[in-house]
Design an enzyme around this catalytic site. Structure first.
Site, PDB file in Angstrom:
ATOM      1  N   GLY A   1      95.459  20.431 -36.641  1.00  0.00           N
ATOM      2  CA  GLY A   1      94.181  19.823 -36.253  1.00  0.00           C
ATOM      3  C   GLY A   1      93.795  18.685 -37.189  1.00  0.00           C
TER       4      GLY A   1
ATOM      5  N   ASP B   1      91.306  18.481 -39.500  1.00  0.00           N
ATOM      6  CA  ASP B   1      91.087  18.890 -40.893  1.00  0.00           C
ATOM      7  C   ASP B   1      92.362  19.420 -41.521  1.00  0.00           C
ATOM      8  OD1 ASP B   1      88.524  18.335 -40.178  1.00  0.00           O
ATOM      9  OD2 ASP B   1      87.682  20.277 -40.760  1.00  0.00           O
TER      10      ASP B   1
ATOM     11  N   ALA C   1      90.865  27.200 -34.682  1.00  0.00           N
ATOM     12  CA  ALA C   1      89.765  27.557 -33.774  1.00  0.00           C
ATOM     13  C   ALA C   1      89.896  26.818 -32.452  1.00  0.00           C
ATOM     14  CB  ALA C   1      88.416  27.178 -34.397  1.00  0.00           C
TER      15      ALA C   1
ATOM     16  N   TYR D   1      87.842  33.755 -24.511  1.00  0.00           N
ATOM     17  CA  TYR D   1      88.975  33.237 -25.290  1.00  0.00           C
ATOM     18  C   TYR D   1      88.485  32.679 -26.632  1.00  0.00           C
ATOM     19  CZ  TYR D   1      92.664  30.194 -26.914  1.00  0.00           C
ATOM     20  OH  TYR D   1      93.599  29.582 -27.706  1.00  0.00           O
TER      21      TYR D   1
ATOM     22  N   SER E   1      80.545  26.561 -39.553  1.00  0.00           N
ATOM     23  CA  SER E   1      80.051  25.338 -38.908  1.00  0.00           C
ATOM     24  C   SER E   1      78.532  25.250 -38.908  1.00  0.00           C
ATOM     25  CB  SER E   1      80.542  25.336 -37.461  1.00  0.00           C
ATOM     26  OG  SER E   1      79.839  24.383 -36.704  1.00  0.00           O
TER      27      SER E   1
ATOM     28  N   GLU F   1      76.995  24.356 -36.505  1.00  0.00           N
ATOM     29  CA  GLU F   1      76.584  24.878 -35.191  1.00  0.00           C
ATOM     30  C   GLU F   1      75.947  26.263 -35.328  1.00  0.00           C
ATOM     31  OE1 GLU F   1      76.947  23.933 -31.629  1.00  0.00           O
ATOM     32  OE2 GLU F   1      76.740  22.041 -32.688  1.00  0.00           O
TER      33      GLU F   1
ATOM     34  N   TYR G   1      80.918  29.340 -28.936  1.00  0.00           N
ATOM     35  CA  TYR G   1      81.629  28.884 -30.138  1.00  0.00           C
ATOM     36  C   TYR G   1      80.822  29.224 -31.395  1.00  0.00           C
ATOM     37  CZ  TYR G   1      83.017  25.598 -33.818  1.00  0.00           C
ATOM     38  OH  TYR G   1      83.380  25.034 -35.022  1.00  0.00           O
TER      39      TYR G   1
ATOM     40  N   LYS H   1      81.682  31.697 -34.468  1.00  0.00           N
ATOM     41  CA  LYS H   1      81.756  31.258 -35.871  1.00  0.00           C
ATOM     42  C   LYS H   1      80.842  32.105 -36.756  1.00  0.00           C
ATOM     43  CE  LYS H   1      84.712  27.876 -36.398  1.00  0.00           C
ATOM     44  NZ  LYS H   1      85.862  27.995 -37.281  1.00  0.00           N
TER      45      LYS H   1
HETATM   46  P1  NAP Z   1      90.616  20.814 -34.376  1.00  0.00           P
HETATM   47  O1  NAP Z   1      91.072  19.409 -34.617  1.00  0.00           O
HETATM   48  O2  NAP Z   1      90.168  21.216 -33.033  1.00  0.00           O
HETATM   49  O3  NAP Z   1      91.820  21.771 -34.846  1.00  0.00           O
HETATM   50  C1  NAP Z   1      91.844  23.126 -34.519  1.00  0.00           C
HETATM   51  C2  NAP Z   1      93.167  23.721 -34.963  1.00  0.00           C
HETATM   52  O4  NAP Z   1      93.208  25.108 -34.573  1.00  0.00           O
HETATM   53  C3  NAP Z   1      94.396  23.072 -34.312  1.00  0.00           C
HETATM   54  O5  NAP Z   1      95.445  23.048 -35.248  1.00  0.00           O
HETATM   55  C4  NAP Z   1      94.723  24.029 -33.194  1.00  0.00           C
HETATM   56  O6  NAP Z   1      96.066  23.987 -32.765  1.00  0.00           O
HETATM   57  C5  NAP Z   1      94.426  25.348 -33.887  1.00  0.00           C
HETATM   58  N1  NAP Z   1      94.274  26.459 -32.953  1.00  0.00           N
HETATM   59  C6  NAP Z   1      93.496  26.530 -31.856  1.00  0.00           C
HETATM   60  N2  NAP Z   1      93.630  27.724 -31.252  1.00  0.00           N
HETATM   61  C7  NAP Z   1      94.524  28.424 -31.991  1.00  0.00           C
HETATM   62  C8  NAP Z   1      95.106  29.704 -31.883  1.00  0.00           C
HETATM   63  N3  NAP Z   1      94.792  30.530 -30.873  1.00  0.00           N
HETATM   64  N4  NAP Z   1      95.984  30.112 -32.831  1.00  0.00           N
HETATM   65  C9  NAP Z   1      96.341  29.279 -33.844  1.00  0.00           C
HETATM   66  N5  NAP Z   1      95.833  28.030 -33.987  1.00  0.00           N
HETATM   67  C10 NAP Z   1      94.942  27.623 -33.082  1.00  0.00           C
HETATM   68  O7  NAP Z   1      89.443  21.193 -35.380  1.00  0.00           O
HETATM   69  P2  NAP Z   1      89.001  20.477 -36.755  1.00  0.00           P
HETATM   70  O8  NAP Z   1      87.984  19.438 -36.439  1.00  0.00           O
HETATM   71  O9  NAP Z   1      90.197  20.137 -37.551  1.00  0.00           O
HETATM   72  O10 NAP Z   1      88.195  21.669 -37.446  1.00  0.00           O
HETATM   73  C11 NAP Z   1      88.855  22.603 -38.313  1.00  0.00           C
HETATM   74  C12 NAP Z   1      88.028  23.871 -38.383  1.00  0.00           C
HETATM   75  O11 NAP Z   1      86.726  23.581 -38.891  1.00  0.00           O
HETATM   76  C13 NAP Z   1      87.770  24.556 -37.040  1.00  0.00           C
HETATM   77  O12 NAP Z   1      87.724  25.945 -37.274  1.00  0.00           O
HETATM   78  C14 NAP Z   1      86.416  24.051 -36.607  1.00  0.00           C
HETATM   79  O13 NAP Z   1      85.808  24.974 -35.740  1.00  0.00           O
HETATM   80  C15 NAP Z   1      85.720  23.966 -37.956  1.00  0.00           C
HETATM   81  N6  NAP Z   1      84.673  22.947 -38.080  1.00  0.00           N
HETATM   82  C16 NAP Z   1      84.915  21.666 -37.723  1.00  0.00           C
HETATM   83  C17 NAP Z   1      83.924  20.705 -37.910  1.00  0.00           C
HETATM   84  C18 NAP Z   1      84.154  19.270 -37.544  1.00  0.00           C
HETATM   85  O14 NAP Z   1      83.162  18.536 -37.436  1.00  0.00           O
HETATM   86  N7  NAP Z   1      85.386  18.810 -37.407  1.00  0.00           N
HETATM   87  C19 NAP Z   1      82.691  21.079 -38.474  1.00  0.00           C
HETATM   88  C20 NAP Z   1      82.495  22.413 -38.833  1.00  0.00           C
HETATM   89  C21 NAP Z   1      83.500  23.345 -38.652  1.00  0.00           C
HETATM   90  P3  NAP Z   1      96.572  22.897 -31.661  1.00  0.00           P
HETATM   91  O15 NAP Z   1      96.799  21.622 -32.427  1.00  0.00           O
HETATM   92  O16 NAP Z   1      97.808  23.516 -31.140  1.00  0.00           O
HETATM   93  O17 NAP Z   1      95.464  22.755 -30.651  1.00  0.00           O
HETATM   94  O1  G4F Z   2      81.271  15.656 -30.596  1.00  0.00           O
HETATM   95  P1  G4F Z   2      80.720  16.931 -30.092  1.00  0.00           P
HETATM   96  O2  G4F Z   2      81.449  17.605 -29.005  1.00  0.00           O
HETATM   97  O3  G4F Z   2      80.542  17.865 -31.364  1.00  0.00           O
HETATM   98  P2  G4F Z   2      79.630  19.159 -31.634  1.00  0.00           P
HETATM   99  O4  G4F Z   2      79.244  19.834 -30.395  1.00  0.00           O
HETATM  100  O5  G4F Z   2      78.541  18.741 -32.570  1.00  0.00           O
HETATM  101  O6  G4F Z   2      80.671  20.110 -32.396  1.00  0.00           O
HETATM  102  C1  G4F Z   2      81.515  19.601 -33.425  1.00  0.00           C
HETATM  103  O7  G4F Z   2      80.864  19.734 -34.661  1.00  0.00           O
HETATM  104  C2  G4F Z   2      80.597  21.092 -35.057  1.00  0.00           C
HETATM  105  C3  G4F Z   2      79.869  21.027 -36.414  1.00  0.00           C
HETATM  106  O8  G4F Z   2      78.497  20.903 -36.204  1.00  0.00           O
HETATM  107  C4  G4F Z   2      81.900  21.839 -35.154  1.00  0.00           C
HETATM  108  F1  G4F Z   2      81.681  23.114 -35.571  1.00  0.00           F
HETATM  109  C5  G4F Z   2      82.593  21.836 -33.798  1.00  0.00           C
HETATM  110  O9  G4F Z   2      83.850  22.482 -33.923  1.00  0.00           O
HETATM  111  C6  G4F Z   2      82.824  20.389 -33.381  1.00  0.00           C
HETATM  112  O10 G4F Z   2      83.734  19.803 -34.280  1.00  0.00           O
HETATM  113  O11 G4F Z   2      79.217  16.682 -29.578  1.00  0.00           O
HETATM  114  C7  G4F Z   2      78.248  16.081 -30.398  1.00  0.00           C
HETATM  115  C8  G4F Z   2      77.009  15.765 -29.554  1.00  0.00           C
HETATM  116  C9  G4F Z   2      76.499  16.966 -28.741  1.00  0.00           C
HETATM  117  O12 G4F Z   2      75.094  17.018 -28.822  1.00  0.00           O
HETATM  118  C10 G4F Z   2      76.925  16.639 -27.319  1.00  0.00           C
HETATM  119  O13 G4F Z   2      76.062  17.201 -26.310  1.00  0.00           O
HETATM  120  O14 G4F Z   2      77.356  14.768 -28.596  1.00  0.00           O
HETATM  121  C11 G4F Z   2      76.817  15.130 -27.347  1.00  0.00           C
HETATM  122  N1  G4F Z   2      77.595  14.469 -26.272  1.00  0.00           N
HETATM  123  C12 G4F Z   2      77.088  13.585 -25.387  1.00  0.00           C
HETATM  124  N2  G4F Z   2      78.015  13.211 -24.499  1.00  0.00           N
HETATM  125  C13 G4F Z   2      78.880  14.666 -25.969  1.00  0.00           C
HETATM  126  C14 G4F Z   2      79.165  13.872 -24.855  1.00  0.00           C
HETATM  127  N3  G4F Z   2      79.840  15.451 -26.570  1.00  0.00           N
HETATM  128  C15 G4F Z   2      81.083  15.408 -26.023  1.00  0.00           C
HETATM  129  N4  G4F Z   2      82.054  16.137 -26.612  1.00  0.00           N
HETATM  130  N5  G4F Z   2      81.400  14.663 -24.902  1.00  0.00           N
HETATM  131  C16 G4F Z   2      80.465  13.883 -24.283  1.00  0.00           C
HETATM  132  O15 G4F Z   2      80.759  13.234 -23.300  1.00  0.00           O
END
Ligand code: NAP
Ligand code: G4F
Length: 351
Positions: free
Chosen positions: A15, A17, A91, A104, A137, A139, A160, A164
């Site tokens: 992913g 991160d 995740a 799921y 998160s 969230e 989600y 978390k």
């Molecule tokens: P991401 O790009 O969606 O990466 C998710 C990773 O989890 C990918 O490597 C994915 O594999 C793997 N995965 C999904 N389902 C799985 C399963 N069943 N078994 C094993 N691996 C699985 O997420 P990210 O943005 O890097 O975020 C990393 C973590 O931080 C996540 O837990 C996310 O919820 C959390 N988080 C993210 C943010 C953010 O803003 N980015 C903020 C707060 C928390 P594939 O590549 O095969 O899909």
């Molecule tokens: O980019 P988003 O899908 O991120 P969201 O929902 O904030 O979640 C991300 O950040 C979380 C940390 O706070 C992580 F835990 C989570 O795994 C993920 O990385 O949406 C951001 C905002 C939302 O309010 C959504 O309703 O953008 C708004 N939005 C508006 N139009 C949209 C869209 N989001 C998406 N994905 N696609 C749209 O077309």
């Protein structure tokens, strides 16, 4: 005593991160093991820059097939890798998708974490000291108004976020019950040029740059009024590592402390492309969530004071970095299109 050959295991290494964290740890001299789930197409693209054949001399990155839904695979990987640090980043991380795939998402995010914690508990009994990072998160704060910090009540608004939160409490319970070194990072949104293309920031930068180069006409979005505390993923993975270097395990909020609406992100990205977004953006209710998180803005004073962490990339720099990267991608796509290759439509994505 620091571990002479620190070894990390990262779930979710493919992913956004996971790839930044793997790079950081390799640069610090770690051996890095990653869990990769089997897919019919390649899903290791983000690791291309650091992957070396494990048969090569000096290779320090090892990938293992496993899945958060499969506790036996997790137990085996932990036992084989013998990690001193484990980062649980895997995740189903898309909030909108979690409404369509609630069971799921709960299984992977919540029970998956429990499966890994059980594997770690067993491993720790062998006497090997291990430290565990849980990717929590913002969230989880959901409907609790900003600014949010470690003392803010949780109020999750999606399957989600509920998943978390369960994982957060599983981690806390295992820390207390078994005296394991487990930390919960509560990270606010963080983005980059490697962000998945169905999250709103990357969806916007990908679409606007393609519109700019004539590869796409419209961008369909959901709610433009919500606001997020958006930082740079490269900065945020440093905080994960810092949390595991502390003398005691604890929980930390990681955020920039600055919040912007989706509309603002759109405006700044469109300005950089020289576009008026109002001419290209339409709303589509399929991108709305049954329950939305309206406003997130983190107070990361504890992480700044205790860890010495501070974000380096500003919001404006982040938007510019993502737009410039995607403009280059769009240029490559246009070159291919001009050479007669089919241009793929991205308008039907479900994010
Ligand atoms: P991401 O790009 O969606 O990466 C998710 C990773 O989890 C990918 O490597 C994915 O594999 C793997 N995965 C999904 N389902 C799985 C399963 N069943 N078994 C094993 N691996 C699985 O997420 P990210 O943005 O890097 O975020 C990393 C973590 O931080 C996540 O837990 C996310 O919820 C959390 N988080 C993210 C943010 C953010 O803003 N980015 C903020 C707060 C928390 P594939 O590549 O095969 O899909
Ligand atoms: O980019 P988003 O899908 O991120 P969201 O929902 O904030 O979640 C991300 O950040 C979380 C940390 O706070 C992580 F835990 C989570 O795994 C993920 O990385 O949406 C951001 C905002 C939302 O309010 C959504 O309703 O953008 C708004 N939005 C508006 N139009 C949209 C869209 N989001 C998406 N994905 N696609 C749209 O077309």
């Amino acid at each position: 005593m620091p571990d002479p050959q620190p070894t990390a295991l990262i779930t979710g290494i493919t992913g956004q991160d996971g790839s930044f964290l793997a790079e950081l740890l390799l640069s610090k001299g770690y051996i890095v093991h990653g869990v990769v789930r089997r897919a019919s197409t390649f899903n290791t693209e983000r690791l291309d820059a650091i992957y070396a054949d494990p048969h090569e001399l000096g290779a320090r990155l090892y990938l293992h097939y496993g899945d958060m839904a499969d506790g036996a695979s997790l137990r085996k990987i932990v036992a084989d890798a013998q990690p001193s640090e484990i980062y649980n980043l895997a995740a189903q991380s898309h909030v909108r998708v979690s409404f369509d795939q609630a069971q799921y998402t709960a299984d992977v995010v919540a029970t998956g974490t429990l499966r890994l914690l059980e594997a770690v508990r067993e491993y720790a009994q062998s006497g090997r000291p291990v430290r565990f990072y849980q990717a929590g998160s913002s969230e989880m704060f959901g409907a609790s108004p900003p600014p949010q910090n470690e003392a803010t009540p949780f109020y999750p608004r999606s399957p989600y976020a509920v998943g978390k939160l369960a994982a957060h409490w599983f981690a806390t319970n295992y820390r207390e019950a078994y005296r394991l070194f487990i930390v919960n990072g509560i990270l606010f949104n963080h983005e980059s040029e490697r962000r998945g293309e169905t999250f709103v920031t990357r969806k916007i930068t990908r679409a606007l740059t393609r519109i700019k180069l004539g590869l796409q006409e419209k961008l369909y979005l959901g709610n433009l009024d919500s606001s997020r505390d958006w930082g740079y993923a490269g900065d945020f993975v440093e905080a994960m590592w810092m949390m595991l270097q502390q003398p005691q395990p604890d929980d930390y909020v990681v955020a920039t402390g600055e919040s912007h609406s989706v509309r603002e992100f759109l405006t700044i990205a469109a300005d950089r492309c020289g576009l008026d977004w109002k001419k290209h953006v339409e709303t589509d209710p399929r991108y709305l969530r049954p329950t939305e998180v309206d406003a997130l803005c983190g107070d990361s004073s504890k992480a700044r004071t205790t860890l010495g962490w501070t974000p380096k990339v500003s919001f404006a720099e982040l938007v510019a970095m993502m737009v410039d990267h995607d403009l280059e991608l769009a240029q490559q796509e246009r070159t291919l299109a001009e050479a007669g290759h089919k241009v793929v439509s991205r308008g039907l994505s479900h994010g």
